[in-house]
Write an enzyme that holds these catalytic residues in place. Structure first.
Site, PDB file in Angstrom:
ATOM      1  CB  ILE A  27      -0.954  -0.016   1.224  1.00 10.07           C
ATOM      2  CG1 ILE A  27      -1.840  -1.271   1.183  1.00 10.07           C
ATOM      3  CG2 ILE A  27      -1.798   1.256   1.278  1.00 10.07           C
ATOM      4  CD1 ILE A  27      -2.686  -1.436  -0.083  1.00 10.07           C
ATOM      5  CE  LYS A  83      -5.035  12.029   5.102  1.00 13.36           C
ATOM      6  NZ  LYS A  83      -4.179  13.110   5.610  1.00 13.36           N
ATOM      7  N   GLY A 141      -7.742   0.064  -7.195  1.00 14.42           N
ATOM      8  CA  GLY A 141      -8.916   0.889  -7.497  1.00 14.42           C
ATOM      9  C   GLY A 141     -10.184   0.090  -7.692  1.00 14.42           C
ATOM     10  CD  GLU A 142     -10.821  -1.381 -12.715  1.00 11.38           C
ATOM     11  OE1 GLU A 142      -9.741  -1.995 -12.853  1.00 11.38           O
ATOM     12  OE2 GLU A 142     -11.562  -1.087 -13.655  1.00 11.38           O
TER      13      GLU A 142
END
Ligand code: MOS
Length: 725
Positions: free
Chosen positions: A606, A610, A681-682
């Site tokens: 990651i 945030k 994202g998806e």
């Protein structure tokens, strides 16, 4: 003294470009102050199929400020499709106004260019078209089933023998799920400002992939690609609708050529329904076979959807069913009905978002039949090998996502029997689903420019990558900070210009892995070269400022390039996750609230907790939209969309959203790429709708197989046999 934030990858820093957006300095496509620009307004057809037999532009042309009315009669000649049903891609040409034929309601049939936006809008209404209407447009999905065709050989997949698998089963689930037509609707309208100078095109355009936009524009106008420059410095969302070049871009480029002035064209919100792509209606028939102990024996996933009458797009709904579980007999098919409705294209996790709704609901239905916990049922059928390719997964923490999520959510409090967990008028249900999303990684180039300022180095990273609101600027700056070992405040990231080194742009959840590895490669190249030039050992630690000084340089540039390794190609690379939710359904009205959601993701390193968290919240919101509200309706007589604004195309607002808990499992997938990054994202939207539908079943005993799940549908649905009301 300057206090420096921790700024390498992994730090939860604020968006580096956030202040530019808050202050209105960040420029979106239609905001560039191009001198002498004029405005274009597209005119839409009012029939679904037929021919234009006459055009009367006289009234419009008389209006003050009107510079040009363009129709098929006077349009520039463009390249047109060479074959029928051309498969649509991110580089597909977008011919427009090339004939008098009308293929769908809302198709662009004309363009008015005027000095002001208002003049263009008004004049567009005064252009008169007469049609010869075809009395039989294909606008009814149900009545057109017999027209369905198989798009290509790759649209079908089979492993083992589905019939044998089903006859081996102790229990069979055979059900059909429907998802409606949906629209992307990014906040920023599609927009472009196009101009020509010395035979070269310049376009400020809201596009996700600038490189591919230059290809599509140059190909449509039959000019060299080097003569097209596209700038998309900031993009206010795309969700797939800005992956390819839509016709407004071509119209603006055409008008600019014909008029000799820069032309701005903004697609209005109602036109966003008819002129910028859509997700088509998918009918997904699922068959699941399993033994009493929960072992899967068969899985089949047959999708029927529609495409336009000229372009072909197949959403790969069955992709998840090929790889998510261990099953010896597996069948996946896709069929398409060509319809007089605009061409669909990729939208918000194409394949996974819709496919996982069907698969993860069907898995829940089977678990219920087997009287098994749906988490145990999934875990029992886990696989570390992608059976569709026979490749091992680079990493797969699906089981961990399910287990950790269950703990976090309090799954053990779930009542197994529907309609037994109550609070007053509310029926309470818990639902779960597993999620997987392919994590592509594509070749990416980047440039780094180092500038010495006293004892400090300021670095600029340039690449044609886009930031579609996802945080690309920030994670690229963090990557440069980490590999150059300078604070993020000394890094300037410049994106979205096709003159910068080429990247795959933003789409398909490949952005983060591709962009950051590209930026890494450029930084590594710079340091390596600066060391080599001074015979400094590569493993010796020297600051980049000292390297420049030793090289007697004030400024230094390097380009780097990153691409998938052999290991990447030998593995199946996916991100995984699990969704949990709690819904409260009013037993009399069918109104329901999503009270809590827990999302666990295993998506590699990651880069910024945030921005990653924001990505997941966005995905969950879209998942809630899919489940509760989003749907575009086709008027059955004329084929137009009767859903034409946010007043009738509903998307979730804050009040619809639950308390959200997002957990990222610590993971670095070094097989995926050097930095261990996977797509995120998806993943956030994938299987969310299934977890909601499964929770609704647990609350009410009703299986809701057609999205969106509205209170009317929920009230009318029958409880499943054997469940006491
Ligand atoms: Mo995405 S649907 O590839 O923007």
């Amino acid at each position: 003294m300057k206090t420096l934030k921790k700024s390498g990858t992994g730090a939860a820093i604020d968006r580096v470009e956030g202040h530019l957006k808050v202050m209105g300095i960040a420029k979106y496509a239609s905001e560039f102050p191009v001198q002498n620009k004029v405005y274009a307004q597209g005119i839409n057809s009012t029939i679904a199929k037929g021919e234009i037999i006459s055009v009367d532009t006289s009234e419009a042309e008389k209006l003050p400020g009107v510079l040009k009315v363009i129709t098929f009669k006077n349009a520039e000649k463009l390249k047109t499709f060479e074959k029928e049903m051309t498969p649509i891609s991110t580089t597909t040409i977008a011919p427009v106004l090339q004939s008098n034929k009308v293929h769908y309601y809302g198709e662009y049939i004309g363009l008015v260019v005027a000095e002001t936006f208002e003049q263009a809008q008004y004049a567009a209404r005064l252009v008169k078209f007469k049609y010869k209407e075809d009395p039989n447009p294909v606008i009814n999905f149900d009545k057109s089933r017999s027209e369905a065709y198989k798009p290509n050989e790759k649209s079908d997949y089979a492993l083992g023998d589905i019939k044998a698998g089903l006859s081996d089963a102790d229990e069979i689930v055979e059900v059909t799920y429907n998802t409606p037509i949906e629209h992307h609707h990014p906040m920023e309208l599609h927009a472009v400002i196009a101009s020509w100078e010395n035979g070269k095109v310049m376009a400020y355009a809201s596009q996700q992939i600038v490189e591919d936009a230059t290809i599509a524009i140059s190909d449509t106008f039959q000019i060299p690609k080097k003569d097209v420059r596209v700038i998309a410095a900031f993009v206010g969302g795309g969700f797939g609708s800005k992956l390819n070049v839509e016709r407004h871009v071509i119209l603006a480029v055409m008008a600019a050529k014909m008029i000799g002035k820069p032309v701005q064209m903004t697609v209005t919100r109602p036109q966003m329904f008819t002129n910028t792509g859509l997700r088509q209606h998918n009918e997904q028939k699922m068959r699941v076979g399993a033994k009493k102990d929960g072992t899967l024996t068969a899985l089949s996933h047959e999708t029927l959807s529609h495409t336009s009458s000229t372009l072909e797009y197949q959403e790969s709904c069955g992709m998840v069913t090929k790889m998510l579980y261990k099953v010896p007999n597996n069948l996946v098919t896709h069929r398409l009905i060509p319809m007089n409705i605009q061409a669909p294209f990729a939208m918000r996790a194409p394949g996974e978002a819709t496919g996982s709704f069907a698969l993860e609901c069907a898995m829940d239905e089977m678990a219920w039949k087997l009287k098994m916990d749906p988490i145990d049922f999934r875990i029992k059928n886990d696989t570390q090998i992608d059976l569709s390719t026979n490749k091992p997964f680079s990493s797969r923490l699906l089981v961990e996502c399910l287990r950790i999520g269950a703990e976090k959510f309090g799954w053990k409090e779930r009542k197994i029997q529907p309609r037994t967990h109550k609070n007053g008028n509310w029926l309470i249900g818990y639902g779960v689903s597993g999620a997987s999303r392919q994590s592509p990684y594509l070749k990416t180039n980047a440039k780094v420019i180092l500038e010495l300022d006293g004892d400090e180095v300021n670095a600029t990273i340039q690449m044609d990558a886009t930031d579609i609101g996802t945080g690309s600027y920030t994670i690229i700056a963090q990557t440069a900070s980490e590999y150059l070992r300078i604070p993020v405040e000394q890094i300037n990231v410049e994106l979205g210009d096709s003159n910068f080194p080429a990247t795959p742009g933003s789409g398909g959840s490949w952005g983060a892995a591709s962009f950051c590895n590209g930026a890494r490669a450029a930084c590594e190249k710079a340091i390596k070269t600066l060391k080599a030039n001074q015979n400094i050992k590569q493993d010796e630690e020297v600051s980049v400022a000292d390297l420049l000084k030793k090289n007697k340089l004030k400024r230094f540039e390097a380009e780097g390039s990153a691409e998938p390794s052999e290991a990447f190609r030998n593995h199946s690379v996916f991100s995984f996750g699990a969704n949990f939710c709690e819904v409260w359904v009013d037993k009399d009205t069918g109104m329901y609230r999503i009270k809590r959601m827990v999302n666990v993701g295993a998506a590699g390193k990651i880069l910024n907790p945030k921005t990653a968290y924001s990505q997941i919240i966005g995905g969950l919101t879209m998942g809630v939209g899919m489940a509760m509200a989003e749907q575009t309706r086709v008027e059955p007589n004329f084929g137009n969309f009767i859903t034409r604004s946010f007043a009738d195309y509903h998307v979730p607002v804050n009040l619809d959203m639950a308390n959200i808990d997002v957990v990222f499992l610590p993971e670095e997938d070094k097989i995926a790429n050097k930095m261990g990054i996977k797509g995120i994202g998806e993943l956030g939207i994938t299987s969310v709708a299934a977890s909601i539908a499964n929770a609704i079943f647990n609350a009410t005993g009703k299986r809701m197989r057609d999205l969106p799940i509205t209170p009317e549908k929920l009230i009318e649905a029958k409880v499943e046999p054997g469940i006491t009301v």
